[in-house]
Write a protein that holds these residues in place. Sequence first.
Motif, PDB file in Angstrom:
ATOM      1  N   ILE A  33      77.798  91.008 -69.859  1.00 35.11           N
ATOM      2  CA  ILE A  33      76.559  90.793 -70.100  1.00 35.11           C
ATOM      3  C   ILE A  33      76.055  92.139 -70.826  1.00 35.11           C
ATOM      4  O   ILE A  33      75.280  92.315 -71.622  1.00 35.11           O
ATOM      5  CB  ILE A  33      75.871  90.543 -68.684  1.00 35.11           C
ATOM      6  CG1 ILE A  33      76.357  88.896 -68.388  1.00 35.11           C
ATOM      7  CG2 ILE A  33      74.444  90.649 -68.988  1.00 35.11           C
ATOM      8  CD1 ILE A  33      75.751  88.464 -66.943  1.00 35.11           C
ATOM      9  N   ASP A  34      76.546  93.220 -70.010  1.00 37.01           N
ATOM     10  CA  ASP A  34      75.943  94.628 -70.423  1.00 37.01           C
ATOM     11  C   ASP A  34      76.544  95.027 -71.811  1.00 37.01           C
ATOM     12  O   ASP A  34      75.976  95.911 -72.492  1.00 37.01           O
ATOM     13  CB  ASP A  34      76.500  95.564 -69.415  1.00 37.01           C
ATOM     14  CG  ASP A  34      75.355  95.614 -68.319  1.00 37.01           C
ATOM     15  OD1 ASP A  34      74.328  95.189 -68.349  1.00 37.01           O
ATOM     16  OD2 ASP A  34      76.027  96.077 -67.297  1.00 37.01           O
ATOM     17  N   ALA A  35      77.697  94.418 -72.486  1.00 41.13           N
ATOM     18  CA  ALA A  35      78.045  94.635 -73.814  1.00 41.13           C
ATOM     19  C   ALA A  35      77.576  93.867 -74.696  1.00 41.13           C
ATOM     20  O   ALA A  35      77.613  94.017 -75.908  1.00 41.13           O
ATOM     21  CB  ALA A  35      79.575  94.321 -73.623  1.00 41.13           C
ATOM     22  N   ASP A  61      77.245  95.370 -58.334  1.00 38.78           N
ATOM     23  CA  ASP A  61      77.944  95.286 -59.589  1.00 38.78           C
ATOM     24  C   ASP A  61      76.949  94.424 -60.515  1.00 38.78           C
ATOM     25  O   ASP A  61      77.430  94.078 -61.510  1.00 38.78           O
ATOM     26  CB  ASP A  61      79.355  94.727 -59.675  1.00 38.78           C
ATOM     27  CG  ASP A  61      79.444  93.288 -58.981  1.00 38.78           C
ATOM     28  OD1 ASP A  61      78.534  92.768 -58.553  1.00 38.78           O
ATOM     29  OD2 ASP A  61      80.825  92.917 -59.381  1.00 38.78           O
ATOM     30  N   ASP A  62      75.854  93.989 -59.977  1.00 28.64           N
ATOM     31  CA  ASP A  62      74.968  93.087 -61.032  1.00 28.64           C
ATOM     32  C   ASP A  62      74.689  93.841 -62.140  1.00 28.64           C
ATOM     33  O   ASP A  62      74.556  95.128 -62.186  1.00 28.64           O
ATOM     34  CB  ASP A  62      73.675  92.752 -60.353  1.00 28.64           C
ATOM     35  CG  ASP A  62      73.985  91.338 -59.370  1.00 28.64           C
ATOM     36  OD1 ASP A  62      75.027  90.784 -59.484  1.00 28.64           O
ATOM     37  OD2 ASP A  62      72.723  91.231 -58.647  1.00 28.64           O
ATOM     38  N   ALA A 117      70.717  89.254 -66.237  1.00 29.89           N
ATOM     39  CA  ALA A 117      71.780  87.985 -65.903  1.00 29.89           C
ATOM     40  C   ALA A 117      71.036  86.842 -65.669  1.00 29.89           C
ATOM     41  O   ALA A 117      70.308  86.347 -64.613  1.00 29.89           O
ATOM     42  CB  ALA A 117      72.596  88.388 -64.621  1.00 29.89           C
ATOM     43  N   ARG A 118      70.816  86.207 -66.835  1.00 26.22           N
ATOM     44  CA  ARG A 118      69.552  84.976 -66.837  1.00 26.22           C
ATOM     45  C   ARG A 118      70.045  83.774 -66.085  1.00 26.22           C
ATOM     46  O   ARG A 118      69.113  83.331 -65.619  1.00 26.22           O
ATOM     47  CB  ARG A 118      69.599  84.985 -68.355  1.00 26.22           C
ATOM     48  CG  ARG A 118      69.473  85.845 -69.385  1.00 26.22           C
ATOM     49  CD  ARG A 118      69.257  85.534 -70.610  1.00 26.22           C
ATOM     50  NE  ARG A 118      69.071  86.855 -71.570  1.00 26.22           N
ATOM     51  CZ  ARG A 118      68.378  86.911 -72.663  1.00 26.22           C
ATOM     52  NH1 ARG A 118      68.193  85.626 -73.296  1.00 26.22           N
ATOM     53  NH2 ARG A 118      68.532  87.822 -73.466  1.00 26.22           N
ATOM     54  N   GLN A 119      71.383  83.409 -66.090  1.00 28.16           N
ATOM     55  CA  GLN A 119      71.727  82.181 -65.268  1.00 28.16           C
ATOM     56  C   GLN A 119      71.945  82.547 -63.726  1.00 28.16           C
ATOM     57  O   GLN A 119      72.671  83.394 -63.586  1.00 28.16           O
ATOM     58  CB  GLN A 119      72.706  81.154 -66.022  1.00 28.16           C
ATOM     59  CG  GLN A 119      73.040  79.857 -65.502  1.00 28.16           C
ATOM     60  CD  GLN A 119      72.248  79.142 -66.140  1.00 28.16           C
ATOM     61  OE1 GLN A 119      71.939  79.250 -67.151  1.00 28.16           O
ATOM     62  NE2 GLN A 119      72.158  77.883 -65.389  1.00 28.16           N
ATOM     63  N   TYR A 136      77.452  81.442 -64.266  1.00 26.39           N
ATOM     64  CA  TYR A 136      75.985  82.198 -63.880  1.00 26.39           C
ATOM     65  C   TYR A 136      76.331  83.471 -64.060  1.00 26.39           C
ATOM     66  O   TYR A 136      77.658  84.136 -63.811  1.00 26.39           O
ATOM     67  CB  TYR A 136      75.964  81.551 -62.515  1.00 26.39           C
ATOM     68  CG  TYR A 136      76.795  81.996 -61.083  1.00 26.39           C
ATOM     69  CD1 TYR A 136      76.619  83.064 -60.704  1.00 26.39           C
ATOM     70  CD2 TYR A 136      78.031  81.315 -61.076  1.00 26.39           C
ATOM     71  CE1 TYR A 136      77.590  83.512 -59.559  1.00 26.39           C
ATOM     72  CE2 TYR A 136      78.863  81.645 -60.103  1.00 26.39           C
ATOM     73  CZ  TYR A 136      78.504  82.803 -59.480  1.00 26.39           C
ATOM     74  OH  TYR A 136      79.646  83.046 -58.480  1.00 26.39           O
ATOM     75  N   GLY A 137      75.218  84.382 -64.099  1.00 26.84           N
ATOM     76  CA  GLY A 137      75.466  85.875 -64.100  1.00 26.84           C
ATOM     77  C   GLY A 137      75.114  86.402 -62.918  1.00 26.84           C
ATOM     78  O   GLY A 137      75.493  87.370 -62.608  1.00 26.84           O
ATOM     79  N   ARG A 138      74.451  85.656 -61.927  1.00 24.45           N
ATOM     80  CA  ARG A 138      73.970  86.120 -60.682  1.00 24.45           C
ATOM     81  C   ARG A 138      73.697  85.081 -59.691  1.00 24.45           C
ATOM     82  O   ARG A 138      73.136  84.199 -59.996  1.00 24.45           O
ATOM     83  CB  ARG A 138      72.966  87.424 -60.634  1.00 24.45           C
ATOM     84  CG  ARG A 138      71.514  86.616 -61.271  1.00 24.45           C
ATOM     85  CD  ARG A 138      70.324  87.428 -61.482  1.00 24.45           C
ATOM     86  NE  ARG A 138      69.167  86.852 -62.251  1.00 24.45           N
ATOM     87  CZ  ARG A 138      68.218  86.427 -61.280  1.00 24.45           C
ATOM     88  NH1 ARG A 138      68.243  86.484 -59.991  1.00 24.45           N
ATOM     89  NH2 ARG A 138      67.191  85.878 -61.830  1.00 24.45           N
ATOM     90  N   ALA A 139      73.848  85.694 -58.487  1.00 25.02           N
ATOM     91  CA  ALA A 139      73.389  84.645 -57.306  1.00 25.02           C
ATOM     92  C   ALA A 139      72.087  85.307 -56.818  1.00 25.02           C
ATOM     93  O   ALA A 139      72.108  86.368 -56.408  1.00 25.02           O
ATOM     94  CB  ALA A 139      74.463  84.704 -56.006  1.00 25.02           C
TER      95      ALA A 139
END
Length: 446
Positions: A244-246, A209-210, A215-217, A199-202
């Motif tokens: 993700i940012d890269a 630091d998101d 962050a799709r998932q 996952y990319g984020r909660a």
Amino acid sequence: MTDKTTQEMNFDGLVGPTHNYAGLSRGNIASASHKGLVSNPKAAALQGLTKMERLIDLGIPQGVLPPHDGPRISVLRQMGFTGSDADILQLALRANPALLANVSSASSMWTANAATVSPAADTSDSRVHFTPANLISMPHRALEHGLTQRILSRIFVDDAHFKVHDALLMNPMLGDEGAANHNRLCKSHGEEGLEVFVYGRAALAARDDDPTFPARQTLESCHVLASHHGLSRAHFLRQNPAAIDAGAFHNDVVCVVNEDTMLYHALAFETPDQMEADLTRACDPLGFAPRFARAEIPIEDAVKSYVFNSQLVSLPAGSMAMILPTETEEMPSAKAYVDSLLADGFIQDAHYLDLRQSMSNGGGPACLRLRVAMGADAMGAVHSGVVMTKDKIAALRGVVSNHYRDRLTIEDIGDPQFLTDVRETLDALSAVLDLPNLYDFQKDAA
């Protein structure tokens, strides 16, 4: 449960006749950098069929998922456009070309985002479970899940072997991108495995630091998927925001897994040493230790070459091979990493294929396929029309060669004749795949 007849079947998305470069996917560097260029749907579809044929030649079962229809006139009607289909197309092109591009995307070709799949060895009812991805993070992709579910339900219709769920609730808290953020570690495809959700984020616990790019998932969606599929062994990993940012908008841009082997970029996860230790510990009760091959190449090279967006497949003889884009072969650092995998015995062969039309929109070999591990009985229950053979590929090549255009722009998409051509093409494709009345326009005509 162990099934020694289990094999992994790859279901590739057939590139649709609306394949174009609209640059709709924020965070996808290739998509953004090719925005506005003239696309070649015919070449894209033929390149994809060549990849499917290579898998067949390697002895790996191969299926296909049909393209979605477009432009989606029904969506434009829901958004207030009125008149005939031809009128609506021309009005949309004049009023909002970006909207027309969103309802005409061929992004369903990347079937790694079609669904999350759990094989029978992992699920509580010993069936293969599918949950279509809601893809809510991108407007053009959020239109896909309804037809995706219809397609999966037509192909995996036997409820003795398969369970096709509804997509998760269309809520940002449950952003789900399908198999592109899902991996499975196992001793063999037919044995119980550890399903690894990335996952990319909660969504309910934002962090400082998101990433800047989407962050799709979400972690919340991963938990729901594991519950719906009845999994007893699931592991949840956070993707590194720096990746993700890269440009690693999905985890499969920086990581690929097959059976007991994980190949990944050093920046794919926040704490790689801890990740390896945790996964090794989690796999111990299953009787194997994962093999890891971490790459230290520049993250920009990994994203540009899509070395990790390759297919890592098990061959009939028991060895592994990689199906890679030619961009990997042309990137010295990425090619050196693949050569090291060959030298160290992680893989036994590497096949480089031209997929430039898909790659220019940010989709490599792994994006183009949905992996489904099945035993012999379940495989025999798959709708036969989508099971690829040399003859079926030849028939699809014929449709593509006769019906697809070799250049396409957004202005072309707004031409009513193009809509007529697309529908004739989809009629021909659904006939080859024995999927009648698949699309809404076919039902209306009936």
